[in-house]
Design an enzyme around this catalytic site. Structure first.
Site: not given
Ligand code: URA
Length: 238
Positions: A102
């Site tokens: 993310d």
């Molecule tokens: N899980 C998440 O919620 N976000 C990420 O960026 C990676 C794994």
């Protein structure tokens, strides 16, 4: 890269001739006849010999310590991308990130031009372990650990595979933990904690399978995989 693509690039081999090369056993990988045109090969890991000539590949493999605010994509209208983190000399149009983080997540991203490697590392069947350092806004307990081990169920009913939760510190409004998961659902770690009633306020990926975030790789920096790191991935080249 695909063995047939490599041969085509280096010998300009027509399709029919290519088929014959494989059928007549003129393609060798590590001293053995290779009959699979789709075989993923890497010159730094394999000795590739076709009609007596040794071939080299030109794929690249980078480890990036992604900063928050950067998107895991090749292009974005609004935000800098993981590709923007590379020097222009290292930016190639065939580079892509293995496994999305993310925008607000930091940490280890593998960037490679070897699409088959990325596919293998992310394939559910391979169940490659991803490790995250997590900070949440509540108090984690042994019950959460047990729920992770049993397989967290999201609010929408989706059940996760068993995961390992190691609690490093736990206070009423802040806990630190390490999470190890073997799948890659959308927003997986955040949703796992949400379903336990706490919110992730800090997330950093520290490992993908045998690759770990180097301690001396500052946020926003990247480097090529070392030969040893590449060798640690050899089982994902097939
Ligand atoms: N899980 C998440 O919620 N976000 C990420 O960026 C990676 C794994």
């Amino acid at each position: 890269m695909r063995l047939d693509k490599l041969i085509e690039e280096q010998f300009h081999t027509p399709r029919k001739t290519m088929k014959r090369l494989f059928q007549t056993g003129q393609v060798y990988v590590d001293g053995k006849i290779e009959r699979r045109p789709e075989r993923n090969v890497e010159g730094a890991l394999h000795r590739i010999v076709v009609q007596g000539k040794q071939l080299q590949t030109d794929d690249v493999y980078f480890l990036l310590n992604k900063p928050a605010g950067v998107v895991t994509a090749n292009h974005d209208q609004q935000h800098p991308t993981v590709i923007d983190c590379l020097a222009s000399a290292d930016q190639r149009s065939d580079l892509y990130a293995v496994g999305r983080l993310d925008r607000d997540t930091e940490g280890l991203v593998l960037l490679t031009s070897n699409g088959q490697l990325g596919y293998a590392l992310m394939h559910p069947e391979k169940a490659v372990t991803k490790c995250y350092d997590v900070i949440v806004n509540g108090c984690l307990t042994k019950t959460d650990q047990a729920a992770f081990a049993a397989g967290v169920v999201f609010h929408d009913g989706t059940t996760c595979l068993p995961a390992k939760l190691t609690i490093l510190s736990a206070q009423e409004k802040r806990s630190q933990a390490i999470v190890q998961i073997t799948e890659g659902k959308f927003h997986q770690v955040k949703k796992m904690f949400l379903s336990r009633g706490v919110k992730v306020i800090g997330l950093k990926r520290t490992a993908i399978g045998p690759l770990t975030l180097p301690k001396d790789l500052a946020t926003g920096h990247y480097r090529k995989l070392t030969q040893k790191e590449l060798e640690s991935l050899v089982e994902y080249f097939h």
